[in-house]
Design a protein around this motif. Structure first.
Motif, PDB file in Angstrom:
ATOM      1  N   MET A   1      -3.826  -9.533  -0.127  1.00 22.88           N
ATOM      2  CA  MET A   1      -3.643  -9.912   1.273  1.00 22.88           C
ATOM      3  C   MET A   1      -2.163  -9.836   1.627  1.00 22.88           C
ATOM      4  O   MET A   1      -1.312 -10.283   0.858  1.00 22.88           O
ATOM      5  N   PHE A   2      -1.863  -9.243   2.777  1.00 25.91           N
ATOM      6  CA  PHE A   2      -0.488  -9.117   3.245  1.00 25.91           C
ATOM      7  C   PHE A   2      -0.326  -9.912   4.534  1.00 25.91           C
ATOM      8  O   PHE A   2      -0.982  -9.614   5.537  1.00 25.91           O
ATOM      9  N   PRO A   3       0.529 -10.942   4.516  1.00 23.10           N
ATOM     10  CA  PRO A   3       0.738 -11.732   5.733  1.00 23.10           C
ATOM     11  C   PRO A   3       1.372 -10.890   6.828  1.00 23.10           C
ATOM     12  O   PRO A   3       2.119  -9.948   6.569  1.00 23.10           O
ATOM     13  N   GLY A   4       1.082 -11.243   8.045  1.00 20.55           N
ATOM     14  CA  GLY A   4       1.666 -10.553   9.192  1.00 20.55           C
ATOM     15  C   GLY A   4       0.876 -10.899  10.436  1.00 20.55           C
ATOM     16  O   GLY A   4       0.097 -11.846  10.458  1.00 20.55           O
ATOM     17  N   ASP A   5       1.074 -10.143  11.466  1.00 19.82           N
ATOM     18  CA  ASP A   5       0.329 -10.335  12.710  1.00 19.82           C
ATOM     19  C   ASP A   5      -0.116  -8.966  13.215  1.00 19.82           C
ATOM     20  O   ASP A   5       0.622  -8.298  13.931  1.00 19.82           O
ATOM     21  N   PRO A   6      -1.309  -8.508  12.799  1.00 23.93           N
ATOM     22  CA  PRO A   6      -2.319  -9.261  12.048  1.00 23.93           C
ATOM     23  C   PRO A   6      -2.064  -9.231  10.540  1.00 23.93           C
ATOM     24  O   PRO A   6      -1.296  -8.405  10.041  1.00 23.93           O
TER      25      PRO A   6
ATOM     26  N   ARG B   1      16.766  -4.448   0.126  1.00 22.03           N
ATOM     27  CA  ARG B   1      17.050  -5.846   0.489  1.00 22.03           C
ATOM     28  C   ARG B   1      15.955  -6.415   1.384  1.00 22.03           C
ATOM     29  O   ARG B   1      15.495  -7.546   1.189  1.00 22.03           O
ATOM     30  N   GLU B   2      15.521  -5.647   2.368  1.00 28.55           N
ATOM     31  CA  GLU B   2      14.492  -6.145   3.284  1.00 28.55           C
ATOM     32  C   GLU B   2      13.188  -6.430   2.543  1.00 28.55           C
ATOM     33  O   GLU B   2      12.551  -7.465   2.767  1.00 28.55           O
ATOM     34  N   GLU B   3      12.801  -5.545   1.648  1.00 28.18           N
ATOM     35  CA  GLU B   3      11.566  -5.769   0.905  1.00 28.18           C
ATOM     36  C   GLU B   3      11.722  -6.919  -0.087  1.00 28.18           C
ATOM     37  O   GLU B   3      10.769  -7.657  -0.350  1.00 28.18           O
ATOM     38  N   SER B   4      12.914  -7.086  -0.638  1.00 25.67           N
ATOM     39  CA  SER B   4      13.153  -8.210  -1.539  1.00 25.67           C
ATOM     40  C   SER B   4      13.027  -9.537  -0.798  1.00 25.67           C
ATOM     41  O   SER B   4      12.450 -10.504  -1.315  1.00 25.67           O
ATOM     42  N   LEU B   5      13.544  -9.594   0.420  1.00 21.40           N
ATOM     43  CA  LEU B   5      13.411 -10.810   1.221  1.00 21.40           C
ATOM     44  C   LEU B   5      11.949 -11.078   1.576  1.00 21.40           C
ATOM     45  O   LEU B   5      11.519 -12.233   1.647  1.00 21.40           O
ATOM     46  N   TYR B   6      11.176 -10.011   1.772  1.00 25.08           N
ATOM     47  CA  TYR B   6       9.750 -10.187   2.059  1.00 25.08           C
ATOM     48  C   TYR B   6       9.024 -10.811   0.869  1.00 25.08           C
ATOM     49  O   TYR B   6       8.181 -11.703   1.031  1.00 25.08           O
TER      50      TYR B   6
ATOM     51  N   ALA C   1      11.370 -10.514  10.496  1.00 24.00           N
ATOM     52  CA  ALA C   1      10.935  -9.121  10.361  1.00 24.00           C
ATOM     53  C   ALA C   1       9.839  -8.732  11.336  1.00 24.00           C
ATOM     54  O   ALA C   1       9.464  -7.566  11.401  1.00 24.00           O
ATOM     55  N   GLY C   2       9.316  -9.696  12.059  1.00 25.96           N
ATOM     56  CA  GLY C   2       8.314  -9.357  13.052  1.00 25.96           C
ATOM     57  C   GLY C   2       6.907  -9.207  12.522  1.00 25.96           C
ATOM     58  O   GLY C   2       5.999  -8.828  13.254  1.00 25.96           O
ATOM     59  N   GLY C   3       6.698  -9.498  11.237  1.00 24.74           N
ATOM     60  CA  GLY C   3       5.347  -9.490  10.697  1.00 24.74           C
ATOM     61  C   GLY C   3       4.742  -8.119  10.503  1.00 24.74           C
ATOM     62  O   GLY C   3       3.521  -7.983  10.467  1.00 24.74           O
ATOM     63  N   HIS C   4       5.572  -7.084  10.359  1.00 26.41           N
ATOM     64  CA  HIS C   4       5.039  -5.724  10.215  1.00 26.41           C
ATOM     65  C   HIS C   4       5.600  -5.071   8.955  1.00 26.41           C
ATOM     66  O   HIS C   4       6.137  -3.969   8.998  1.00 26.41           O
ATOM     67  N   ILE C   5       5.469  -5.758   7.826  1.00 23.17           N
ATOM     68  CA  ILE C   5       6.074  -5.256   6.596  1.00 23.17           C
ATOM     69  C   ILE C   5       5.424  -3.960   6.141  1.00 23.17           C
ATOM     70  O   ILE C   5       6.098  -3.079   5.591  1.00 23.17           O
ATOM     71  N   LEU C   6       4.120  -3.789   6.357  1.00 19.25           N
ATOM     72  CA  LEU C   6       3.470  -2.561   5.908  1.00 19.25           C
ATOM     73  C   LEU C   6       4.047  -1.352   6.634  1.00 19.25           C
ATOM     74  O   LEU C   6       4.334  -0.316   6.017  1.00 19.25           O
ATOM     75  N   GLU C   7       4.235  -1.485   7.938  1.00 20.59           N
ATOM     76  CA  GLU C   7       4.809  -0.385   8.708  1.00 20.59           C
ATOM     77  C   GLU C   7       6.270  -0.146   8.315  1.00 20.59           C
ATOM     78  O   GLU C   7       6.716   1.004   8.218  1.00 20.59           O
ATOM     79  N   LYS C   8       7.000  -1.229   8.079  1.00 26.15           N
ATOM     80  CA  LYS C   8       8.404  -1.085   7.693  1.00 26.15           C
ATOM     81  C   LYS C   8       8.527  -0.423   6.322  1.00 26.15           C
ATOM     82  O   LYS C   8       9.388   0.440   6.108  1.00 26.15           O
ATOM     83  N   ALA C   9       7.675  -0.834   5.373  1.00 28.17           N
ATOM     84  CA  ALA C   9       7.730  -0.239   4.039  1.00 28.17           C
ATOM     85  C   ALA C   9       7.382   1.249   4.096  1.00 28.17           C
ATOM     86  O   ALA C   9       7.980   2.068   3.387  1.00 28.17           O
ATOM     87  N   ALA C  10       6.416   1.600   4.934  1.00 25.35           N
ATOM     88  CA  ALA C  10       6.065   3.017   5.086  1.00 25.35           C
ATOM     89  C   ALA C  10       7.234   3.799   5.687  1.00 25.35           C
ATOM     90  O   ALA C  10       7.507   4.940   5.283  1.00 25.35           O
TER      91      ALA C  10
ATOM     92  N   PRO D   1       0.806  -1.226   0.000  1.00 24.47           N
ATOM     93  CA  PRO D   1       0.000   0.000   0.000  1.00 24.47           C
ATOM     94  C   PRO D   1       0.838   1.275   0.000  1.00 24.47           C
ATOM     95  O   PRO D   1       0.478   2.263  -0.626  1.00 24.47           O
ATOM     96  N   VAL D   2       1.953   1.267   0.720  1.00 25.57           N
ATOM     97  CA  VAL D   2       2.878   2.404   0.739  1.00 25.57           C
ATOM     98  C   VAL D   2       4.267   1.844   0.489  1.00 25.57           C
ATOM     99  O   VAL D   2       4.698   0.906   1.166  1.00 25.57           O
ATOM    100  N   ARG D   3       4.965   2.435  -0.495  1.00 30.44           N
ATOM    101  CA  ARG D   3       6.287   1.920  -0.817  1.00 30.44           C
ATOM    102  C   ARG D   3       7.169   3.052  -1.326  1.00 30.44           C
ATOM    103  O   ARG D   3       6.676   4.109  -1.722  1.00 30.44           O
ATOM    104  N   MET D   4       8.456   2.816  -1.325  1.00 26.58           N
ATOM    105  CA  MET D   4       9.415   3.822  -1.769  1.00 26.58           C
ATOM    106  C   MET D   4       9.079   4.299  -3.182  1.00 26.58           C
ATOM    107  O   MET D   4       8.659   3.510  -4.034  1.00 26.58           O
ATOM    108  N   PRO D   5       9.235   5.592  -3.465  1.00 24.80           N
ATOM    109  CA  PRO D   5       8.890   6.118  -4.792  1.00 24.80           C
ATOM    110  C   PRO D   5       9.965   5.782  -5.822  1.00 24.80           C
ATOM    111  O   PRO D   5      11.162   5.963  -5.575  1.00 24.80           O
ATOM    112  N   HIS D   6       9.519   5.271  -6.982  1.00 25.23           N
ATOM    113  CA  HIS D   6      10.465   5.007  -8.067  1.00 25.23           C
ATOM    114  C   HIS D   6       9.692   4.912  -9.374  1.00 25.23           C
ATOM    115  O   HIS D   6       8.564   4.416  -9.406  1.00 25.23           O
ATOM    116  N   TRP D   7      10.318   5.373 -10.457  1.00 23.66           N
ATOM    117  CA  TRP D   7       9.626   5.426 -11.741  1.00 23.66           C
ATOM    118  C   TRP D   7       9.219   4.042 -12.249  1.00 23.66           C
ATOM    119  O   TRP D   7       8.240   3.907 -12.997  1.00 23.66           O
TER     120      TRP D   7
END
Length: 361
Positions: A79-84, A248-253, A125-134, A49-55
């Motif tokens: 759907m994005f896996p995580g807790d929740p 790298r972190e997002e690639s691993l996700y 990563a603790g299951g919080h990829i959306l927060e990390k990506a933001a 939903p929110v990610r680094m800006p790139h063309w």
């Protein structure tokens, strides 16, 4: 969807969730949210939903938008896996479609919690990829304000070009290499030598231990290029290293998402079909509409004498899971779900009988 439909969907979702738990599905809590179709296209292009800006994400968005407008692609949910877990349903779906999507998402959630690749990333990563990506996007916006768009975009170009070059066997947070080679182990205890050293007389002077030599960099072939450059490039500024590590972190996700696509989509499709079949509280008309949608989702791309140019992962995965359950039982299917990725899944469980039945060759 109307307010009445939303209320009915909420009721259906609660009862399907209870049914899923009764049938043995295990998953982290799922937060469902209705979203407009335009937002879903953005998520499909950006991946989050929110990610680094790139063309490059803009190019993907245009491609996705064209396919969507031409009817070649339809997004029912993301759907994005995580807790929740976070699940977005299209608000333009019918009640029957979103009821099916709820069951489908629960299958995804069960897979994400129990599959070893997904659970490994969740642990790292603790299951919080959306927060990390933001947070990544926020830091990159700060860098753009400080050093300018052109400089940041050049670094993002380089980092995203290396996005596939991560070592998926490594942990998310890695230590740097040891600076020195390990010291050779001390000699094993020798009773004779100990007695000899106790004899009277002059002993040989004890020499100061030599400092071990520096270890080469890298000390072994390194596949984790994003990590290596971020750690050892000599002329990078900290914001540049942060970008490489964020990519790298997002690639691993995303790695387990791509490595388990056939399994994951097939597992979700198997369970949405099974849950709806067992959901005797659903009106017959709604069930028939939902199953019609199911048939559209899991059909092969071509039929009759035509030749498919690609394999529909929903079709192949759903057929394989049904085949496994029929031949080996549900417990075996859960075991396969835990231990395999797509490579092992297809190699070990796509037998000649099923391949001929599906007309794959």
């Amino acid at each position: 969807m109307s307010r009445t439909s939303n209320s009915q969907l909420h009721e259906n979702a609660a009862r399907i969730e209870q049914l899923a738990k009764d049938m043995g599905l295990k998953y982290y809590p799922v937060d469902f949210e209705l979203a407009p179709s335009s937002f879903m296209v953005e998520i499909a292009a950006y991946g989050l939903p929110v990610r680094m800006p790139h063309w490059s994400f803009g190019l993907r968005y245009i491609h996705q938008l064209i396919r969507h407008s031409m009817g070649h692609s339809r997004i029912f949910e993301v759907m994005f896996p995580g807790d929740p877990c976070r699940a977005y349903l299209v608000d333009g779906n019918t009640l029957a479609e979103n009821t099916l999507v709820v069951a489908h998402v629960l299958g995804h959630a069960d897979f994400a919690m129990n599959n070893q690749l997904f659970s490994r990333y969740h642990r790292m990563a603790g299951g919080h990829i959306l927060e990390k990506a933001a947070a990544h996007a926020h830091r990159i916006d700060d860098a753009i304000r400080e050093v300018g768009l052109e400089a940041v975009e050049a670094v993002l170009d380089a980092a995203l070009a290396l996005e596939p070059h991560v070592d998926t066997d490594q942990e998310l947070h890695r230590d740097r290499y040891p600076e020195r080679l390990p010291v050779a182990g001390a000699a094993a205890e020798d009773p004779f030598r100990e007695r000899f050293q106790q004899l009277p007389g002059a002993h040989e002077p004890v020499q100061a231990p030599k400092q071990p030599p520096r270890a080469p960099v890298p000390p072994h072939p390194e596949y984790d290029l994003l990590w290596f450059i971020a750690q050892y490039a000599t002329e990078m500024e900290q914001w540049e290293r942060d970008i490489f590590l964020a990519v790298r972190e997002e690639s691993l996700y995303f790695y387990p998402v791509f490595a388990c696509q056939i399994m994951n989509e097939g597992w979700a499709s198997y369970w949405h079909a099974r849950l709806l079949r067992e959901a005797d509280f659903l009106p017959q008309s709604l069930y028939l509409s939902a199953i019609k949608t199911h048939s559209d989702v899991v059909r092969p791309f071509a039929s009759g004498e035509e030749t498919a140019l690609a394999v529909n992962p929903y079709h192949l995965g759903f057929s394989m899971w049904e085949h496994i359950v029929e031949k080996h039982g549900l417990e075996k299917a859960h075991e396969v779900c835990r231990e395999e990725d797509d490579f092992g899944f297809v190699r070990n469980h796509l037998d000649q009988e099923l391949a001929e039945k599906l007309g794959l060759f």
